[in-house]
Motif scaffolding. Structure first.
Motif, PDB file in Angstrom:
ATOM      1  N   GLU A 445     -10.168  -5.618   6.194  1.00 27.93           N
ATOM      2  CA  GLU A 445      -9.913  -7.038   6.472  1.00 27.93           C
ATOM      3  C   GLU A 445      -8.525  -7.228   7.074  1.00 27.93           C
ATOM      4  OE1 GLU A 445      -7.628  -9.172   4.842  1.00 27.93           O
ATOM      5  OE2 GLU A 445      -8.318 -10.955   5.958  1.00 27.93           O
ATOM      6  N   PHE A 446      -7.557  -6.425   6.602  1.00 27.50           N
ATOM      7  CA  PHE A 446      -6.198  -6.503   7.143  1.00 27.50           C
ATOM      8  C   PHE A 446      -6.181  -6.056   8.597  1.00 27.50           C
ATOM      9  CE2 PHE A 446      -2.244  -4.169   8.061  1.00 27.50           C
ATOM     10  CZ  PHE A 446      -1.332  -5.207   7.953  1.00 27.50           C
ATOM     11  N   VAL A 447      -6.891  -4.983   8.899  1.00 29.36           N
ATOM     12  CA  VAL A 447      -6.969  -4.498  10.278  1.00 29.36           C
ATOM     13  C   VAL A 447      -7.516  -5.592  11.190  1.00 29.36           C
ATOM     14  CG1 VAL A 447      -8.124  -2.849  11.805  1.00 29.36           C
ATOM     15  CG2 VAL A 447      -7.208  -2.077   9.604  1.00 29.36           C
ATOM     16  N   ASP A 448      -8.549  -6.308  10.728  1.00 25.37           N
ATOM     17  CA  ASP A 448      -9.140  -7.374  11.539  1.00 25.37           C
ATOM     18  C   ASP A 448      -8.211  -8.584  11.633  1.00 25.37           C
ATOM     19  OD1 ASP A 448     -11.382  -5.802  11.840  1.00 25.37           O
ATOM     20  OD2 ASP A 448     -12.459  -6.724  10.164  1.00 25.37           O
ATOM     21  N   ARG A 449      -7.628  -8.977  10.503  1.00 19.01           N
ATOM     22  CA  ARG A 449      -6.784 -10.183  10.456  1.00 19.01           C
ATOM     23  C   ARG A 449      -5.569 -10.060  11.358  1.00 19.01           C
ATOM     24  NH1 ARG A 449      -2.674 -10.953   6.789  1.00 19.01           N
ATOM     25  NH2 ARG A 449      -3.573  -9.423   5.345  1.00 19.01           N
ATOM     26  N   THR A 450      -5.001  -8.892  11.425  1.00 15.18           N
ATOM     27  CA  THR A 450      -3.795  -8.691  12.242  1.00 15.18           C
ATOM     28  C   THR A 450      -4.112  -8.174  13.643  1.00 15.18           C
ATOM     29  OG1 THR A 450      -3.536  -6.445  11.366  1.00 15.18           O
ATOM     30  CG2 THR A 450      -2.364  -8.228  10.214  1.00 15.18           C
ATOM     31  N   ALA A 451      -5.418  -8.024  13.944  1.00 23.10           N
ATOM     32  CA  ALA A 451      -5.821  -7.463  15.245  1.00 23.10           C
ATOM     33  C   ALA A 451      -5.059  -6.170  15.511  1.00 23.10           C
ATOM     34  CB  ALA A 451      -5.584  -8.477  16.368  1.00 23.10           C
ATOM     35  N   LEU A 452      -5.033  -5.296  14.508  1.00 28.66           N
ATOM     36  CA  LEU A 452      -4.192  -4.110  14.558  1.00 28.66           C
ATOM     37  C   LEU A 452      -4.597  -3.157  15.673  1.00 28.66           C
ATOM     38  CD1 LEU A 452      -1.763  -2.908  13.147  1.00 28.66           C
ATOM     39  CD2 LEU A 452      -3.282  -1.785  11.526  1.00 28.66           C
ATOM     40  N   ARG A 453      -5.901  -3.061  15.918  1.00 24.41           N
ATOM     41  CA  ARG A 453      -6.334  -2.177  17.012  1.00 24.41           C
ATOM     42  C   ARG A 453      -5.765  -2.654  18.339  1.00 24.41           C
ATOM     43  NH1 ARG A 453     -10.549   1.358  18.178  1.00 24.41           N
ATOM     44  NH2 ARG A 453     -11.562   1.007  16.172  1.00 24.41           N
ATOM     45  N   VAL A 582      -3.618  -2.945   1.724  1.00 23.57           N
ATOM     46  CA  VAL A 582      -4.196  -1.648   1.397  1.00 23.57           C
ATOM     47  C   VAL A 582      -5.377  -1.825   0.461  1.00 23.57           C
ATOM     48  CG1 VAL A 582      -1.982  -0.478   1.695  1.00 23.57           C
ATOM     49  CG2 VAL A 582      -2.681  -1.225  -0.584  1.00 23.57           C
ATOM     50  N   ASP A 583      -6.231  -0.833   0.439  1.00 22.82           N
ATOM     51  CA  ASP A 583      -7.402  -0.824  -0.433  1.00 22.82           C
ATOM     52  C   ASP A 583      -6.981  -0.222  -1.778  1.00 22.82           C
ATOM     53  OD1 ASP A 583      -9.787   0.202  -1.784  1.00 22.82           O
ATOM     54  OD2 ASP A 583     -10.861  -0.330   0.055  1.00 22.82           O
ATOM     55  N   ALA A 584      -7.029  -1.047  -2.832  1.00 17.89           N
ATOM     56  CA  ALA A 584      -6.522  -0.638  -4.140  1.00 17.89           C
ATOM     57  C   ALA A 584      -7.255   0.592  -4.669  1.00 17.89           C
ATOM     58  CB  ALA A 584      -6.634  -1.791  -5.133  1.00 17.89           C
ATOM     59  N   ALA A 585      -8.566   0.621  -4.517  1.00 17.97           N
ATOM     60  CA  ALA A 585      -9.348   1.727  -5.072  1.00 17.97           C
ATOM     61  C   ALA A 585      -8.976   3.047  -4.404  1.00 17.97           C
ATOM     62  CB  ALA A 585     -10.838   1.449  -4.897  1.00 17.97           C
ATOM     63  N   VAL A 586      -8.760   3.016  -3.086  1.00 14.81           N
ATOM     64  CA  VAL A 586      -8.411   4.244  -2.377  1.00 14.81           C
ATOM     65  C   VAL A 586      -7.017   4.711  -2.781  1.00 14.81           C
ATOM     66  CG1 VAL A 586      -8.051   5.294  -0.117  1.00 14.81           C
ATOM     67  CG2 VAL A 586      -9.903   3.655  -0.439  1.00 14.81           C
ATOM     68  N   VAL A 587      -6.080   3.767  -2.914  1.00 15.60           N
ATOM     69  CA  VAL A 587      -4.717   4.138  -3.307  1.00 15.60           C
ATOM     70  C   VAL A 587      -4.710   4.703  -4.726  1.00 15.60           C
ATOM     71  CG1 VAL A 587      -2.390   3.288  -3.725  1.00 15.60           C
ATOM     72  CG2 VAL A 587      -3.659   2.488  -1.734  1.00 15.60           C
ATOM     73  N   ASP A 588      -5.500   4.108  -5.615  1.00 24.79           N
ATOM     74  CA  ASP A 588      -5.603   4.648  -6.980  1.00 24.79           C
ATOM     75  C   ASP A 588      -6.120   6.084  -6.956  1.00 24.79           C
ATOM     76  OD1 ASP A 588      -4.642   2.374  -8.180  1.00 24.79           O
ATOM     77  OD2 ASP A 588      -6.613   1.510  -8.558  1.00 24.79           O
ATOM     78  N   ARG A 589      -7.074   6.332  -6.073  1.00 25.63           N
ATOM     79  CA  ARG A 589      -7.625   7.680  -5.973  1.00 25.63           C
ATOM     80  C   ARG A 589      -6.576   8.661  -5.438  1.00 25.63           C
ATOM     81  NH1 ARG A 589     -11.680   6.572  -2.880  1.00 25.63           N
ATOM     82  NH2 ARG A 589     -10.989   7.539  -0.937  1.00 25.63           N
ATOM     83  N   LEU A 590      -5.790   8.208  -4.465  1.00 29.15           N
ATOM     84  CA  LEU A 590      -4.709   9.046  -3.936  1.00 29.15           C
ATOM     85  C   LEU A 590      -3.694   9.366  -5.026  1.00 29.15           C
ATOM     86  CD1 LEU A 590      -4.041   7.312  -0.493  1.00 29.15           C
ATOM     87  CD2 LEU A 590      -4.991   9.592  -0.829  1.00 29.15           C
ATOM     88  N   LEU A 591      -3.318   8.359  -5.795  1.00 23.71           N
ATOM     89  CA  LEU A 591      -2.349   8.557  -6.864  1.00 23.71           C
ATOM     90  C   LEU A 591      -2.882   9.526  -7.909  1.00 23.71           C
ATOM     91  CD1 LEU A 591       0.307   7.812  -8.298  1.00 23.71           C
ATOM     92  CD2 LEU A 591      -0.931   5.920  -9.382  1.00 23.71           C
TER      93      LEU A 591
END
Length: 618
Positions: A445-453, A582-591
């Motif tokens: 959603e952040f990528v879309d909201r900020t038109a990051l691409r 950031v995606d909380a679940a993915v960051v938790d998995r990284l940690l």
């Protein structure tokens, strides 16, 4: 040099109190005092740190004939610049660099900036024309920020200087923050603060009233290519330019130091400095005295052998700083300091801070480095350029000699840059994800909201090279986090009372790099190809042997592990998640993986921790 500030109110006035408040944010730079000048609608200020003989005792800003200048920087072609000035405006040989800039601006106006060889950020109040001009040198090593608020322009060396002005808000530009998290800088002139902009490297910004315009005076993509192709001839040409670059950076009030590693870059700089007849140089090196402190003990032993061989060859005094107990801290309090208001962490920040302190304690004010020597590394996109230039024999020979698989090289470094749109679509098709180019920890959603691409594909205002390999070199320097890391390190050095100087970022050296013929830097998978010819002339065999390269990774690894509790708190109670970045679940998995011993997530967590610390303390 060292810290500059300005305020400009075209429809009102600026007081001494206004400029003093801005200068207060730069006190850590002002080891030799401060001064300011107030005009009817503009005020300029300067924090003094006198590192050259000509600057000693000087009070900036300087005013002559309606032109007021405050300079953070150094001019490295002083005699050439003096000779080009008309007789009635030529300062004497003992004039400071700032006084040379005043004379140059009085003579040529803003065109003077393209005549300056050196590192600089400069603010000019041109009273006769009623305009404020802010310029930044080609390498971008001196930063300059500005904002327009309530009809007033505010300028400063640090973002914190601009943010200290009344009415300048601290709202975050999420799009730029997203770029920084990915290590890419797409928005030229923007910063992570929505209200603050930066003067781009090699450009100047003119303020007529509150209207502003940006003019580029230096574009490396417009340089003509060198006609030299022989590696030894290229090495000779580089040697001449580096000798000029190193020599001018030895101009110092006190004995200069060199930050010495066992790599080719810093040892080449140190060798050129040490071979001068007037050489007076000291070296300091960060080393693991106990190799077993590293996961790869042999790299620590090899590094120590290289450094010792070098100082023995050139008879240099050497001070060692032990990294055995060093760790990269997650320093929460540091982000309350104005000089560190950027979402980055330097992995060896704590050791470097102590090293700079040691240099200052030894009476030094100047430290030469080998930073930016990676400009000579080259990259494998040179294969694409060789084929496009129809140098098929050379391209095929290099591909076959490269240790990487030829199929991988053809797909990644020849076909992909030739057909970037097709390569992207194939990648997305294979991954079944149109956002496959973005890491999974970044919220969709952040990528879309900020038109990051779209932001990352925006090339407006940047140099556009006709060679993929050279575009990559330019992007690595100007469109990555490299200059952010450098800026943070420079502020640490200045706080200790040390000015870092970088011969590889000299304009004459930069222009040589960007004009190199295709394939000069990389041949058969060997980086620094022609550079190694120069190294062979200057360095002992033990230093030329880079078979066990040294890395500072253990410092970061240890820091994250020793700060595991802080790290866990940062990624558990976090603004990055609350802001939907950031995606909380993915960051938790990284940690979780990192705490269990998985090092793959280390650099991602390091970058996220830096951003989180900055967000919580901005």
């Amino acid at each position: 040099m060292t810290g500059i500030a300005a305020a400009y109110d075209p429809d009102g006035s600026v007081s001494s109190e206004d400029i003093s408040a801005l200068l207060d944010t730069l006190d850590y730079r002002g080891h030799d005092g401060r001064d300011h000048v107030v005009h009817a609608s503009a005020a300029l200020g300067h924090q003094h740190f006198w590192t050259t003989p000509e600057a000693e005792g000087e009070g900036q800003p300087i005013t002559e004939d309606g032109v007021t200048v405050t300079l953070d920087g150094r001019i490295d072609d002083r005699e050439e610049l003096r000779s080009a000035l008309p007789d009635d405006r030529r300062p004497d040989e003992s004039a400071s660099d700032a006084r040379l800039v005043v004379a140059a601006y009085r003579t040529w106006g803003p065109d003077a900036f393209d005549r300056l060889v050196g590192v600089f950020a400069v603010v000019v109040w041109d009273e006769r024309r009623g305009r404020l001009v802010c310029a930044r040198g080609p390498a971008g090593l001196r930063e300059l920020y500005y904002s327009t608020v309530n009809g007033r322009v505010v300028v400063g060396s640090d973002p914190g200087t601009v943010l200290a002005a009344p009415g300048v808000h601290r709202d975050v530009d999420d799009g730029v923050l997203g770029e920084r998290l990915l290590g890419e800088y797409a928005s030229r002139g923007d910063t992570v603060y929505d209200a603050v902009r930066t003067v781009p490297a090699g450009s100047y910004v003119t303020f007529d009233g509150t209207d502003s315009s940006v003019t580029r005076f230096w574009d490396p993509a417009s340089l003509d290519r060198l006609s030299i192709t022989d590696p030894e001839a290229l090495a000779d040409e580089l040697a001449d330019r580096l000798r000029d670059a190193v020599g001018t950076r030895l101009r110092s009030r006190e004995t200069p130091h060199v930050l010495l590693s066992g790599g080719l870059d810093s040892t080449t700089v140190a060798a050129i400095a040490a071979e001068r007849d007037d050489a007076d140089l000291r070296a300091i090196s960060m080393q693991f005295e106990d190799p077993e402190a590293m996961d790869d003990p042999e790299s620590a032993r090899a590094e120590r052998r290289r450094v010792e061989a070098f100082v023995d060859e050139y008879d240099l005094p050497l001070a060692l700083y032990s990294l055995d107990d060093a760790a990269a801290p997650l320093d929460v309090e540091a982000y309350a300091e104005p000089r560190l208001e950027k979402p980055v962490l330097v992995g060896i920040e704590a050791p470097k801070r102590e090293v700079y302190g040691r240099i200052a304690d030894a009476g030094g004010r100047v430290a030469l480095t080998g930073e930016f020597g990676n400009l000579f590394d080259g990259n494998r996109f040179a294969y694409h350029d060789l084929f496009r230039e129809r140098k098929l024999g050379r391209g095929i020979a290099d591909l076959l000699a490269d240790p990487l698989p030829a199929r991988h090289l053809l797909l990644g470094y020849v076909l992909a840059p030739a057909f970037p749109g097709l390569a992207r679509r194939l990648f997305e098709w294979r991954s079944d994800d149109e956002d496959a180019f973005f890491p999974d920890w970044l919220a969709g959603e952040f990528v879309d909201r900020t038109a990051l691409r779209d932001r990352l594909e925006n090339d407006a205002g940047w140099s556009d090279f006709d060679r993929t390999s050279m575009q990559g070199t330019y992007d690595d320097h100007y469109r990555s986090n490299q200059l952010l890391y450098f800026g943070r390190d420079r502020r640490r050095a200045l706080a200790a009372g040390v000015e870092t100087r970088h011969p590889f970022a000299d304009r004459r050296v930069l222009e040589f790099v960007y004009a190199l013929p295709t394939g000069a830097r990389l041949r058969g998978g060997v980086d620094k190809f022609f550079f190694r010819h120069l190294a062979a002339e200057l360095l002992p065999p033990a230093v030329q042997d880079q078979s066990h390269p040294f890395r500072f990774d253990p410092v970061i690894q240890r820091g994250l592990r020793e700060n595991a509790e802080t790290l866990e708190t940062l990624v558990t109670d976090r603004e990055l998640v609350d802001r939907g970045i950031v995606d909380a679940a993915v960051v938790d998995r990284l940690l979780e993986g990192f705490l269990d011993g998985d090092e793959v997530a280390r650099m991602v967590l390091w970058r996220l921790a830096a951003a989180e610390l900055w967000l919580q303390n901005r």
